[in-house]
Design an enzyme around this catalytic site. Sequence first.
Site, short mmCIF file in Angstrom:
data_model
loop_
_atom_site.label_atom_id
_atom_site.label_comp_id
_atom_site.label_asym_id
_atom_site.label_seq_id
_atom_site.Cartn_x
_atom_site.Cartn_y
_atom_site.Cartn_z
N HIS A 162 58.02 29.87 25.08
CA HIS A 162 57.00 30.80 25.58
C HIS A 162 55.86 30.10 26.31
O HIS A 162 54.90 30.76 26.73
CB HIS A 162 56.43 31.64 24.43
N ASP A 196 67.47 32.24 22.01
CA ASP A 196 66.50 32.71 21.01
C ASP A 196 66.45 34.25 21.07
O ASP A 196 66.73 34.85 22.11
CB ASP A 196 65.11 32.13 21.34
N HIS A 198 63.92 36.03 21.22
CA HIS A 198 62.85 36.45 22.15
C HIS A 198 63.11 35.89 23.56
O HIS A 198 63.64 34.79 23.70
CB HIS A 198 61.49 35.95 21.65
N ASP A 285 66.61 32.89 15.20
CA ASP A 285 66.04 34.17 14.79
C ASP A 285 66.93 35.36 15.18
O ASP A 285 66.56 36.51 14.96
CB ASP A 285 64.60 34.36 15.29
#
Length: 341
Positions: A162, A196, A198, A285
Amino acid sequence: MEIGKGQMKIFYTANHQLHSPEFEVFNGEQVPHSEIPSRVENILATLREEEYELTPVESVTNEQELLNILTTIHDPNYISWLQSTHPTEAIYPSVFNFLNQQLLHGHLSIQWGNFCTDMFTPLLPNTWTVALTTAQTMYAAGQEILNGQPNVTVIGRPPGHHAGRSRIGGYCYLNNAAIAAQLLSEKGTVAILDVDYHHGNGTQDIFYDRADVLTCSIHADPRRKFPYFAGLENETGVRAGKKSNKNFPLAAEITNEQYQPVLEEAIHWISSHKPNFLIISLGLDTHESDPIADFKLTTEYYQKMARTLQQLNLPTLVVLEGGYSTEAIGRNMVSFLKGFS
Ligand code: OKP
Ligand code: ZN
């Protein structure tokens, strides 16, 4: 020795516990932070049980080269501020900069708001030290790949995907995958596949106008999950980087059977660009037990995921991103590593 262990070199950051955020702020409330040292400790303990050989990176030995890479992928003003600011307590942003000016003044919680996009990503006294060690680990891993090691994995914190060029957030400070990608891009075309849960908005941002580093991300639809403001299919790159970014936003509760064809499509897209190197941003995740996510992948599936990635037949650097079940994360990492042969 398990099949594949000799083919995979594993690095880890020795000092990651020095960066230990206590809480994040959501809707004005303090909630326990998810990106905590026990994540990596659980992975290392499980790998040791399984008798994997682990190589610690203890110190920063290539600082100048690292800074050269970091100031290429990130705004040099951000890097020099991060390097020279020495907070004595946790800093959370209070006001966010919404324009492009680089006015740096006032309390550190104002200055941090110049670079930071959310209240999940505090600046701690040792954040720079730990993030720079992880950067060094990525550099070492990239060098291994250039020296002919076929597969390298980095188990480190904090995560990186990110962290964008000049705006960072989502528990990330320096973009670890981008550090290795920048190094490898001097020798060939690099593909980064982000699995991931996200969207890898920071990685996308850094390489959005470049054709020499392809970026592809499979993730929860940003219309309902972090990072909310990026990750749709129509984000495909600009200028020289036109068509060099690919996003696969997915619905909730994706199963192994639903994920696999998307992964195969991503691999097909990557192979059609004929890259020389592969970097996997591996977020665990996506597991069914993850406390902050809602995909339904199983521990066994990560082995199949790794085998599928190997169809690309490229030198591969795997870097840990998210994964917040501190019980399951080690088993999931072992399952993934078993898929390499
Ligand atoms: C970082 B990485 C839960 C809110 C979570 C931030 C998620 C950052 C994920 N209290 N929001 O991609 O795993
Ligand atoms: Zn994540």
